[in-house]
Design an enzyme around this catalytic site. Structure first.
Site, mmCIF file in Angstrom:
data_model
loop_
_atom_site.group_PDB
_atom_site.id
_atom_site.type_symbol
_atom_site.label_atom_id
_atom_site.label_comp_id
_atom_site.label_asym_id
_atom_site.label_seq_id
_atom_site.Cartn_x
_atom_site.Cartn_y
_atom_site.Cartn_z
ATOM 1 N N SER A 19 -50.453 -12.800 -21.948
ATOM 2 C CA SER A 19 -49.636 -13.107 -20.778
ATOM 3 C C SER A 19 -48.352 -13.831 -21.187
ATOM 4 C CB SER A 19 -50.481 -13.908 -19.781
ATOM 5 O OG SER A 19 -49.902 -13.931 -18.513
ATOM 6 N N ASP A 55 -54.169 -8.612 -16.465
ATOM 7 C CA ASP A 55 -53.905 -9.831 -17.230
ATOM 8 C C ASP A 55 -54.971 -10.113 -18.295
ATOM 9 O OD1 ASP A 55 -53.566 -12.648 -17.964
ATOM 10 O OD2 ASP A 55 -52.294 -12.807 -16.190
#
Length: 315
Positions: A95, A207
């Site tokens: 991320s 994610d």
């Protein structure tokens, strides 16, 4: 460095998401699959390791964890390591960590990365969409990372780099170490319910923090002998709000950090700056995050140098 994440969502955004779900918005339809080729941890462990110059030297990996705008702390960590003359051979990021890691591994000077980070308006990276899969496409961040890395594919970076995402079907962490870095980072930072999942030939990616917040195991699987890991998410101050969206975010943080704890413990050195960035316009908090990352890395230098000496990297 990531423009928005589960920690910075407002109640209004959550309500908007709920209304879209209730309405059953048809959206823009299925997006075409990207050319990403995600690899599981077993795939990476079983693959032959690439030969590199100086391959007889121990490989030092810097693992940069996820945490939204807290990712500014990664800049401070990199600055402290550079000041100490420590250069990682491999960067693996989740991320926000993937954003910073991609820029640094591509050869962009740290001074330039810092300047860009201070100049960019995170709101400019938000691209809203009407889709039943999420509120944002994530294309703006992909384009931005593409420009940061001069359009260079990951496999041509001067330093080895990989982003970590989560396969939505299997729930497992996967490695993205080839192809367009912007698309890899987009997948690594695709917060479920907020960002539209990134399609690939075998499914969809979201994610990486869901399955591997601080991806130490992938760094090991890629051949790292020494792993320096940075957690920007689990140590910082926690909110004590009791509004429904805040309670949900607090629970998500607890779950994420419990899952991540065992993997983080496998690092040779874990740097955990206590950082918090409350929103897109909190420029002072971003600067404080950079400083916190720098100071935490300075405090970790004795342990890092000790590990390097054990592997005969330093005398």
């Amino acid at each position: 460095m990531k423009p928005i994440n589960a920690l910075s969502l407002s109640a209004a955004a959550l309500l908007l998401l709920a209304s879209l779900c209730v309405a059953g918005c048809a959206g823009l339809g299925e997006r075409p699959a990207t050319e990403l080729v995600p690899r599981s941890l077993d795939d990476v462990r079983g693959a032959p390791r690439p030969a590199t110059a100086g391959q007889h030297q121990p490989i030092v990996a810097l693992v940069l964890g996820g945490g939204g705008l807290r990712g500014y702390a990664h800049l401070g960590v990199l600055r402290a390591l550079e000041d100490a003359g420590i250069q990682p051979d491999l960067l693996v990021g989740t991320s926000a960590g993937a954003v910073v890691g991609a820029a640094y591994a591509s050869g962009l000077p740290l001074d330039r990365i810092e300047a860009i980070a201070r100049e960019v308006k995170p709101s400019s990276l938000i691209d809203f969409t009407f889709s039943k899969s999420g509120l944002m496409r994530g294309d703006h961040i992909a384009t931005w990372v593409h420009s940061l890395t001069s359009g260079m594919p990951i496999e041509q970076f001067p330093r080895r780099f990989a982003a970590v995402a989560t396969d939505l079907r299997s729930g497992q962490a996967v490695l993205l170490d080839a192809g367009a870095p912007g698309t890899a980072v987009q997948a690594s930072a695709a917060v479920p319910g907020i960002n539209v999942p990134v399609a690939y030939a075998g499914g969809h990616l979201v994610d990486g923090g869901i399955a591997s917040l601080v991806p130490v195991r992938f760094a090991r699987a890629m051949g790292a002998d020494i792993v320096i890991a940075v957690d920007i998410y689990c140590t910082g101050p926690q909110s004590d709000g009791l509004a429904a969206p805040m309670v949900l975010l607090r629970v998500m943080r607890v779950q994420s950090c419990l899952i991540a704890a065992h993997e983080m413990a496998e690092a040779d050195v874990l740097i955990s700056p206590p950082v918090s960035v409350s929103g897109l316009s909190a420029t002072g908090e971003r600067e404080a995050a950079i400083t916190a990352g720098y100071e935490a890395a300075l405090a970790a230098l004795p342990g890092i140098r000790s590990g390097l000496r054990r592997h005969h990297v330093l005398r």
